[in-house]
Design a protein around this motif. Sequence first.
Motif, PDB file in Angstrom:
ATOM      1  N   ARG A 118     133.077  38.163 146.464  1.00  0.00           N
ATOM      2  CA  ARG A 118     133.786  37.345 145.471  1.00  0.00           C
ATOM      3  C   ARG A 118     134.273  36.034 146.083  1.00  0.00           C
ATOM      4  O   ARG A 118     134.107  34.978 145.493  1.00  0.00           O
ATOM      5  CB  ARG A 118     134.974  38.120 144.902  1.00  0.00           C
ATOM      6  N   SER A 119     134.878  36.108 147.270  1.00  0.00           N
ATOM      7  CA  SER A 119     135.458  34.902 147.862  1.00  0.00           C
ATOM      8  C   SER A 119     134.407  33.966 148.444  1.00  0.00           C
ATOM      9  O   SER A 119     134.487  32.756 148.267  1.00  0.00           O
ATOM     10  CB  SER A 119     136.490  35.265 148.924  1.00  0.00           C
ATOM     11  N   GLU A 120     133.421  34.507 149.143  1.00  0.00           N
ATOM     12  CA  GLU A 120     132.441  33.648 149.819  1.00  0.00           C
ATOM     13  C   GLU A 120     131.265  33.243 148.933  1.00  0.00           C
ATOM     14  O   GLU A 120     130.701  32.160 149.111  1.00  0.00           O
ATOM     15  CB  GLU A 120     131.918  34.340 151.078  1.00  0.00           C
ATOM     16  N   LEU A 121     130.891  34.112 148.016  1.00  0.00           N
ATOM     17  CA  LEU A 121     129.715  33.821 147.189  1.00  0.00           C
ATOM     18  C   LEU A 121     130.058  33.499 145.746  1.00  0.00           C
ATOM     19  O   LEU A 121     129.180  33.134 144.964  1.00  0.00           O
ATOM     20  CB  LEU A 121     128.748  35.021 147.219  1.00  0.00           C
ATOM     21  N   GLY A 122     131.330  33.666 145.394  1.00  0.00           N
ATOM     22  CA  GLY A 122     131.723  33.408 144.018  1.00  0.00           C
ATOM     23  C   GLY A 122     131.205  34.460 143.048  1.00  0.00           C
ATOM     24  O   GLY A 122     131.091  34.212 141.855  1.00  0.00           O
ATOM     25  N   TRP A 123     130.903  35.649 143.550  1.00  0.00           N
ATOM     26  CA  TRP A 123     130.360  36.714 142.713  1.00  0.00           C
ATOM     27  C   TRP A 123     131.406  37.194 141.727  1.00  0.00           C
ATOM     28  O   TRP A 123     132.545  37.447 142.079  1.00  0.00           O
ATOM     29  CB  TRP A 123     129.903  37.865 143.597  1.00  0.00           C
ATOM     30  N   ARG A 124     131.021  37.259 140.477  1.00  0.00           N
ATOM     31  CA  ARG A 124     131.893  37.766 139.431  1.00  0.00           C
ATOM     32  C   ARG A 124     131.085  38.758 138.597  1.00  0.00           C
ATOM     33  O   ARG A 124     130.150  38.366 137.900  1.00  0.00           O
ATOM     34  CB  ARG A 124     132.396  36.644 138.518  1.00  0.00           C
TER      35      ARG A 124
END
Length: 52
Positions: A32-38
């Motif tokens: 979530r933090s490094e790749l922006g995965w949601r």
Amino acid sequence: MEAWDPKDAERYWGVMVQPFLLDQVATAARARSELGWRPHHPSLLEELKQGG
């Protein structure tokens, strides 16, 4: 499920047991933090509640 003594597990499973003897925790925080995965799909619990 029953607990095994680590030495017994190692004798039975050999080197295959080593990763399971580590105290590992997995989360999606880094993705979530490094790749922006949601995630955009329902969670497993939500899906089970819906009868999926």
